[in-house]
Scaffold this motif. Structure first.
Motif, short mmCIF file in Angstrom:
data_model
loop_
_atom_site.label_atom_id
_atom_site.label_comp_id
_atom_site.label_asym_id
_atom_site.label_seq_id
_atom_site.Cartn_x
_atom_site.Cartn_y
_atom_site.Cartn_z
N ASN A 1 2.15 -5.31 8.33
CA ASN A 1 1.69 -3.96 8.00
C ASN A 1 2.65 -2.86 8.44
OD1 ASN A 1 -1.00 -3.61 6.62
ND2 ASN A 1 -1.49 -5.21 8.07
N ASN B 1 0.87 -1.16 0.00
CA ASN B 1 0.00 0.00 0.00
C ASN B 1 0.91 1.22 0.00
OD1 ASN B 1 -2.38 -1.60 0.29
ND2 ASN B 1 -1.94 -1.78 2.47
N PHE C 1 -4.37 1.70 -2.45
CA PHE C 1 -4.51 0.35 -1.90
C PHE C 1 -4.70 -0.64 -3.04
CE2 PHE C 1 -6.12 1.26 2.69
CZ PHE C 1 -4.93 1.90 2.95
N LEU D 1 -1.93 13.18 5.57
CA LEU D 1 -2.06 12.30 4.42
C LEU D 1 -2.52 13.09 3.19
CD1 LEU D 1 -1.98 9.33 3.42
CD2 LEU D 1 -4.42 9.23 3.97
N LYS E 1 -3.45 8.09 -1.02
CA LYS E 1 -3.06 6.71 -0.76
C LYS E 1 -3.51 5.82 -1.90
CE LYS E 1 -7.29 6.19 1.90
NZ LYS E 1 -7.90 6.20 3.24
N MET F 1 5.23 0.10 8.20
CA MET F 1 5.30 1.19 7.25
C MET F 1 6.72 1.76 7.24
SD MET F 1 2.97 4.63 7.02
CE MET F 1 1.58 3.82 6.26
N PHE G 1 1.58 5.54 0.07
CA PHE G 1 1.08 6.78 0.64
C PHE G 1 2.03 7.94 0.31
CE2 PHE G 1 -1.87 4.59 3.54
CZ PHE G 1 -1.29 3.34 3.62
N PRO H 1 1.20 -5.18 3.80
CA PRO H 1 0.18 -5.98 4.50
C PRO H 1 0.64 -7.39 4.83
CG PRO H 1 -0.76 -4.89 2.59
CD PRO H 1 0.74 -4.72 2.50
N ASN I 1 3.53 0.58 2.92
CA ASN I 1 3.01 -0.31 3.96
C ASN I 1 2.90 -1.70 3.36
OD1 ASN I 1 0.33 -1.69 4.69
ND2 ASN I 1 0.66 -0.38 6.47
#
Lengths: 114, 115
Positions: free
Chosen positions: A100, A32, A51, A46, A49, A102, A34, A96, A94
């Motif tokens: 998870n 992921n 996903f 933020l 992002k 970062m 960001f 998963p 990030n």
């Protein structure tokens, strides 16, 4: 070593110029992505992002980023910067499938001259 | 909108003293994190915490550091004996832990100054 790389340490632009900040990561597997912005003296906010789905992501304040999986990249763009965009920009990844956690890039300082 | 809060906003301490930085994650979040940012440098991962135990920690997180969730709302970072190089901005973050939703929400940070 696995990492997040931001190519530009400091970018200086004039107002209305177009912006592209590079971000590459070296992690395999699902990620992921960001972009955070940190205005002087303030905390991380933020911007946008990614996903899944459309690899072109639109965020706040006219920013967008494109995820190119084959290039392991997630570059940030804005067609026309403003003086108020002066800030530090951090790319983050990030994972998963790895608790998870970062990881942040080193950041790019953007200075926009009025 | 729910948010992560941190106290104090600025902590000044003498070298060798213990400090406790406090965070209140978003309620119903299950995963908690601490990061630090030394002035002018990047944000660095310190530790992640889930189910009342550390999930992962970085090489920065040595024996001088500890984390705790003393009650249902607070998440603390303790530095046992501060060093000058501990001066930094410390960010707390939390994540819901729902499947397919992995965004971490960051607090405003605590600026720690070690004299």
């Amino acid at each position: 070593a696995q990492s997040v790389s931001q190519h530009n340490h400091h970018v200086i632009l004039s107002e209305a110029a177009s912006l592209e900040l590079g971000c590459n990561y070296s992690y395999g597997g699902t990620v992921n992505l960001f972009w955070y912005v940190q205005y002087p003296g303030q905390h991380l906010q933020l911007l946008l992002k990614y996903f899944s789905g459309d690899p072109l992501v639109k965020g706040i304040k006219g920013f967008e980023a494109e995820f190119i999986k084959s290039k392991f990249s997630f570059n940030l763009r804005k067609p026309s910067v403003q003086w108020s965009d002066t800030a530090e920009y951090f790319c983050a990844v990030n994972r998963p499938d790895n608790n998870n956690d970062m990881r942040f890039g080193a950041g790019t300082r953007l200075t926009v001259k009025p | 909108e729910p948010e992560v809060t941190q106290t104090p906003s600025h902590q000044v301490t003498q070298m060798g003293q213990e400090v406790i930085l406090r965070c209140v994650p978003i309620s119903n979040h299950l995963y908690f994190y601490w990061y630090r940012q030394i002035l002018g440098q990047k944000v660095e991962f310190l530790v992640s915490f889930y189910n009342n135990e550390i999930s992962e920690k970085s090489e920065i997180f040595d024996d001088q550091f500890s984390v705790e969730r003393p009650d249902g709302s607070n998440f603390t970072l303790k530095i046992r004996s501060t060093k000058l190089e501990d001066s930094a901005m410390y960010f707390c973050a939390s994540r819901a832990g729902l499947a397919g939703y992995n965004e971490q929400f960051f607090g405003p940070g605590t600026r720690l100054t070690v004299l």
